[in-house]
Design an enzyme around this catalytic site. Structure first.
Site, PDB file in Angstrom:
ATOM      1  N   GLY A   1      19.810   8.817 -23.423  1.00 11.99           N
ATOM      2  CA  GLY A   1      20.275  10.204 -23.320  1.00 11.99           C
ATOM      3  C   GLY A   1      19.317  11.189 -23.963  1.00 11.99           C
ATOM      4  O   GLY A   1      19.722  12.053 -24.739  1.00 11.99           O
TER       5      GLY A   1
ATOM      6  N   SER B   1      17.111  13.261 -22.316  1.00  6.04           N
ATOM      7  CA  SER B   1      16.596  14.314 -21.441  1.00  6.04           C
ATOM      8  C   SER B   1      16.818  15.689 -22.052  1.00  6.04           C
ATOM      9  O   SER B   1      16.097  16.632 -21.753  1.00  6.04           O
ATOM     10  CB  SER B   1      17.270  14.225 -20.069  1.00  6.04           C
ATOM     11  OG  SER B   1      18.667  14.372 -20.200  1.00  6.04           O
ATOM     12  N   ARG B   2      17.834  15.830 -22.899  1.00  7.41           N
ATOM     13  CA  ARG B   2      18.110  17.132 -23.524  1.00  7.41           C
ATOM     14  C   ARG B   2      18.781  16.920 -24.885  1.00  7.41           C
ATOM     15  O   ARG B   2      19.061  15.786 -25.276  1.00  7.41           O
ATOM     16  CB  ARG B   2      19.005  17.969 -22.613  1.00  7.41           C
ATOM     17  CG  ARG B   2      20.318  17.315 -22.277  1.00  7.41           C
ATOM     18  CD  ARG B   2      21.280  18.265 -21.570  1.00  7.41           C
ATOM     19  NE  ARG B   2      22.622  17.748 -21.677  1.00  7.41           N
ATOM     20  CZ  ARG B   2      23.284  17.137 -20.691  1.00  7.41           C
ATOM     21  NH1 ARG B   2      22.722  17.002 -19.514  1.00  7.41           N
ATOM     22  NH2 ARG B   2      24.496  16.684 -20.889  1.00  7.41           N
TER      23      ARG B   2
ATOM     24  N   ASP C   1      22.141   4.750 -15.912  1.00  3.27           N
ATOM     25  CA  ASP C   1      23.466   5.048 -16.454  1.00  3.27           C
ATOM     26  C   ASP C   1      23.845   3.968 -17.450  1.00  3.27           C
ATOM     27  O   ASP C   1      24.107   2.821 -17.067  1.00  3.27           O
ATOM     28  CB  ASP C   1      24.465   5.097 -15.288  1.00  3.27           C
ATOM     29  CG  ASP C   1      25.875   5.438 -15.751  1.00  3.27           C
ATOM     30  OD1 ASP C   1      26.109   5.530 -16.972  1.00  3.27           O
ATOM     31  OD2 ASP C   1      26.740   5.616 -14.881  1.00  3.27           O
TER      32      ASP C   1
ATOM     33  N   ASN D   1      21.802   7.121 -28.380  1.00  3.78           N
ATOM     34  CA  ASN D   1      22.178   8.525 -28.531  1.00  3.78           C
ATOM     35  C   ASN D   1      23.098   9.027 -27.421  1.00  3.78           C
ATOM     36  O   ASN D   1      23.892   9.930 -27.649  1.00  3.78           O
ATOM     37  CB  ASN D   1      20.898   9.367 -28.569  1.00  3.78           C
ATOM     38  CG  ASN D   1      21.174  10.847 -28.356  1.00  3.78           C
ATOM     39  OD1 ASN D   1      21.583  11.547 -29.288  1.00  3.78           O
ATOM     40  ND2 ASN D   1      20.998  11.320 -27.133  1.00  3.78           N
TER      41      ASN D   1
ATOM     42  N   SER E   1      29.206  10.405 -35.180  1.00  2.00           N
ATOM     43  CA  SER E   1      29.673  11.799 -35.305  1.00  2.00           C
ATOM     44  C   SER E   1      30.610  11.880 -36.496  1.00  2.00           C
ATOM     45  O   SER E   1      31.283  10.896 -36.827  1.00  2.00           O
ATOM     46  CB  SER E   1      30.443  12.204 -34.049  1.00  2.00           C
ATOM     47  OG  SER E   1      31.185  13.387 -34.285  1.00  2.00           O
TER      48      SER E   1
ATOM     49  N   TYR F   1      36.974  10.151 -28.338  1.00  2.00           N
ATOM     50  CA  TYR F   1      35.619  10.304 -28.883  1.00  2.00           C
ATOM     51  C   TYR F   1      35.554   9.791 -30.336  1.00  2.00           C
ATOM     52  O   TYR F   1      34.623   9.050 -30.705  1.00  2.00           O
ATOM     53  CB  TYR F   1      35.251  11.788 -28.802  1.00  2.00           C
ATOM     54  CG  TYR F   1      33.881  12.170 -29.258  1.00  2.00           C
ATOM     55  CD1 TYR F   1      32.769  11.991 -28.423  1.00  2.00           C
ATOM     56  CD2 TYR F   1      33.675  12.756 -30.513  1.00  2.00           C
ATOM     57  CE1 TYR F   1      31.506  12.385 -28.836  1.00  2.00           C
ATOM     58  CE2 TYR F   1      32.416  13.154 -30.926  1.00  2.00           C
ATOM     59  CZ  TYR F   1      31.330  12.966 -30.086  1.00  2.00           C
ATOM     60  OH  TYR F   1      30.083  13.356 -30.496  1.00  2.00           O
TER      61      TYR F   1
ATOM     62  N   ALA G   1      37.518   7.634 -31.763  1.00  2.00           N
ATOM     63  CA  ALA G   1      37.681   6.174 -31.777  1.00  2.00           C
ATOM     64  C   ALA G   1      36.360   5.501 -31.392  1.00  2.00           C
ATOM     65  O   ALA G   1      35.956   4.504 -32.008  1.00  2.00           O
ATOM     66  CB  ALA G   1      38.791   5.757 -30.818  1.00  2.00           C
TER      67      ALA G   1
ATOM     68  N   LYS H   1      33.317   6.718 -31.754  1.00  2.00           N
ATOM     69  CA  LYS H   1      32.308   6.926 -32.806  1.00  2.00           C
ATOM     70  C   LYS H   1      32.629   6.103 -34.061  1.00  2.00           C
ATOM     71  O   LYS H   1      31.719   5.598 -34.731  1.00  2.00           O
ATOM     72  CB  LYS H   1      32.191   8.415 -33.142  1.00  2.00           C
ATOM     73  CG  LYS H   1      31.655   9.279 -31.989  1.00  2.00           C
ATOM     74  CD  LYS H   1      30.255   8.867 -31.547  1.00  2.00           C
ATOM     75  CE  LYS H   1      29.625   9.877 -30.604  1.00  2.00           C
ATOM     76  NZ  LYS H   1      28.285   9.480 -30.170  1.00  2.00           N
TER      77      LYS H   1
ATOM     78  N   ILE I   1      26.053  20.594 -33.999  1.00  2.00           N
ATOM     79  CA  ILE I   1      24.642  20.788 -33.693  1.00  2.00           C
ATOM     80  C   ILE I   1      24.563  21.589 -32.384  1.00  2.00           C
ATOM     81  O   ILE I   1      25.318  21.319 -31.440  1.00  2.00           O
ATOM     82  CB  ILE I   1      23.928  19.422 -33.512  1.00  2.00           C
ATOM     83  CG1 ILE I   1      24.153  18.497 -34.726  1.00  2.00           C
ATOM     84  CG2 ILE I   1      22.437  19.610 -33.237  1.00  2.00           C
ATOM     85  CD1 ILE I   1      23.525  18.911 -36.038  1.00  2.00           C
TER      86      ILE I   1
HETATM   87  P1  NAI Z   1      24.103  16.583 -24.602  1.00  2.00           P
HETATM   88  O1  NAI Z   1      25.307  16.634 -23.725  1.00  2.00           O
HETATM   89  O2  NAI Z   1      23.299  17.801 -24.805  1.00  2.00           O
HETATM   90  O3  NAI Z   1      23.119  15.417 -24.078  1.00  2.00           O
HETATM   91  C1  NAI Z   1      23.632  14.159 -23.768  1.00  2.00           C
HETATM   92  C2  NAI Z   1      22.540  13.282 -23.227  1.00  2.00           C
HETATM   93  O4  NAI Z   1      23.123  12.013 -22.931  1.00  2.00           O
HETATM   94  C3  NAI Z   1      21.924  13.774 -21.929  1.00  2.00           C
HETATM   95  O5  NAI Z   1      20.548  13.446 -21.937  1.00  2.00           O
HETATM   96  C4  NAI Z   1      22.649  12.948 -20.850  1.00  2.00           C
HETATM   97  O6  NAI Z   1      21.865  12.734 -19.681  1.00  2.00           O
HETATM   98  C5  NAI Z   1      22.832  11.648 -21.599  1.00  2.00           C
HETATM   99  N1  NAI Z   1      23.910  10.826 -21.068  1.00  2.00           N
HETATM  100  C6  NAI Z   1      25.236  11.091 -21.002  1.00  2.00           C
HETATM  101  N2  NAI Z   1      25.862  10.052 -20.424  1.00  2.00           N
HETATM  102  C7  NAI Z   1      24.914   9.138 -20.107  1.00  2.00           C
HETATM  103  C8  NAI Z   1      24.942   7.871 -19.464  1.00  2.00           C
HETATM  104  N3  NAI Z   1      26.071   7.330 -19.037  1.00  2.00           N
HETATM  105  N4  NAI Z   1      23.775   7.210 -19.295  1.00  2.00           N
HETATM  106  C9  NAI Z   1      22.592   7.738 -19.726  1.00  2.00           C
HETATM  107  N5  NAI Z   1      22.518   8.928 -20.352  1.00  2.00           N
HETATM  108  C10 NAI Z   1      23.655   9.613 -20.521  1.00  2.00           C
HETATM  109  O7  NAI Z   1      24.646  15.980 -25.972  1.00  2.00           O
HETATM  110  P2  NAI Z   1      24.100  16.137 -27.480  1.00  2.00           P
HETATM  111  O8  NAI Z   1      24.882  17.204 -28.129  1.00  2.00           O
HETATM  112  O9  NAI Z   1      22.642  16.166 -27.518  1.00  2.00           O
HETATM  113  O10 NAI Z   1      24.645  14.757 -28.084  1.00  2.00           O
HETATM  114  C11 NAI Z   1      23.827  13.616 -28.283  1.00  2.00           C
HETATM  115  C12 NAI Z   1      24.611  12.608 -29.120  1.00  2.00           C
HETATM  116  O11 NAI Z   1      24.944  13.202 -30.359  1.00  2.00           O
HETATM  117  C13 NAI Z   1      25.925  12.165 -28.487  1.00  2.00           C
HETATM  118  O12 NAI Z   1      26.132  10.805 -28.753  1.00  2.00           O
HETATM  119  C14 NAI Z   1      26.940  13.002 -29.212  1.00  2.00           C
HETATM  120  O13 NAI Z   1      28.203  12.385 -29.215  1.00  2.00           O
HETATM  121  C15 NAI Z   1      26.329  13.086 -30.588  1.00  2.00           C
HETATM  122  N6  NAI Z   1      26.802  14.196 -31.394  1.00  2.00           N
HETATM  123  C16 NAI Z   1      26.577  15.496 -31.015  1.00  2.00           C
HETATM  124  C17 NAI Z   1      27.038  16.523 -31.810  1.00  2.00           C
HETATM  125  C18 NAI Z   1      26.802  17.963 -31.477  1.00  2.00           C
HETATM  126  O14 NAI Z   1      27.320  18.818 -32.198  1.00  2.00           O
HETATM  127  N7  NAI Z   1      26.046  18.301 -30.452  1.00  2.00           N
HETATM  128  C19 NAI Z   1      27.787  16.257 -33.046  1.00  2.00           C
HETATM  129  C20 NAI Z   1      27.958  14.871 -33.342  1.00  2.00           C
HETATM  130  C21 NAI Z   1      27.481  13.886 -32.534  1.00  2.00           C
END
Ligand code: NAI
Length: 242
Positions: free
Chosen positions: A6, A8-9, A57, A84, A136, A149, A151, A153, A182
């Site tokens: 994950g 890409s962003r 995926d 991630n 998280s 979510y 559960a 994490k 974040i």
């Molecule tokens: P985001 O939604 O910006 O990016 C998620 C990334 O995961 C994307 O690259 C997407 O393509 C990829 N992804 C989602 N499902 C996928 C799958 N089935 N297979 C392959 N790739 C997949 O999310 P963000 O905010 O960057 O979160 C990243 C991690 O950090 C997550 O695990 C999230 O739970 C965790 N997190 C984020 C927080 C926040 O405040 N943004 C806080 C705490 C944890």
């Protein structure tokens, strides 16, 4: 070589860029967003790093094994795995569908299990490895609307500790990072007043940046963190301090 699921962003992308900056060849992954995967790879290459992109995926067993196998065949080894990739399907429990539950557990917890199992084999052979799981604070203190979510994490934290105990004697560490709020697409969905309300409770007074998590991941991935395993590092501006 580092594989960041994950990436890409958001947080994953920042972690991938940071690891590349510190000298690792990086495999960037996204579920279906080929263009953003390619742009993350291009950004790393532009900065003089080494990278390739694999769209897969991690919610599918085959997706995970193909991702890890192709990553290994691209660079011939696998040293760092950052689990991630994550999704949210927020809903109050009484309204939460079976699908909301299953999808979140499947991507956030089962995906990490499948990728870690596939990645451990080469790490065990080389007697060195780093597994870093992005958990998280929801998994530590819970959050209304996020039973699925939280559960997943919390499960990821317990998974991290079990893996850490299993592989410690082989030079492999496993740690989790628990971010608070974040600034990414995931938190962008919150409206401005919800964000203001959250900020009021953060002792440092602002929402974190993906860089704040990336720095900690790069440290845990480095040799400097060799004596840290089975831990959860909280990166939340003090939100959950006790
Ligand atoms: P985001 O939604 O910006 O990016 C998620 C990334 O995961 C994307 O690259 C997407 O393509 C990829 N992804 C989602 N499902 C996928 C799958 N089935 N297979 C392959 N790739 C997949 O999310 P963000 O905010 O960057 O979160 C990243 C991690 O950090 C997550 O695990 C999230 O739970 C965790 N997190 C984020 C927080 C926040 O405040 N943004 C806080 C705490 C944890």
């Amino acid at each position: 070589m580092a594989l960041v699921t994950g990436s890409s962003r958001g947080i994953g992308r920042a972690v991938a860029l940071k690891l590349a900056e510190r000298g690792a060849a990086v495999v960037v992954n996204g579920r279906s967003d080929t263009a953003t995967v390619e742009s993350a790879v291009a950004e790393i290459l532009d900065k003089g790093g080494q990278a390739c992109g694999i769209v897969a995926d991690i919610g599918q067993s085959q997706g995970c094994s193909q991702l890890v196998q192709s990553a290994i065949s691209q660079f011939g080894r696998l040293d760092i795995l950052v689990n991630n990739a994550g999704i949210v399907r927020d809903q109050l429990l009484l309204r939460m569908s079976d699908e909301d539950w299953d999808q979140v557990i499947n991507t956030n917890l089962r995906g990490a299990f499948l990728c870690t199992r596939a990645a451990l084999r080469p790490m065990l052979k080389q007697r060195w490895g780093r597994v870093i799981n992005i958990a998280s604070i929801s998994g530590l203190i819970g959050n209304p609307g996020q039973a699925n979510y939280a559960a997943a994490k919390a499960g990821l934290v317990a998974f991290t500790k079990s893996v850490a105990r299993e592989v410690a004697s082989r030079g492999i560490t496993a740690n989790a990072i628990a971010p608070g709020f974040i600034q990414t697409d995931m938190t962008q969905r919150l409206n401005a007043s919800a964000q203001e309300e959250i900020v009021k409770h953060i002792p440092l007074g602002y929402i974190g940046d993906p860089q704040d998590v990336a720095e900690v991941a790069a440290f845990l991935a480095s040799e400097k963190a060799r004596y840290i395993t089975g831990q959860v590092l909280v990166v939340d501006g003090g939100l959950t301090m006790v």
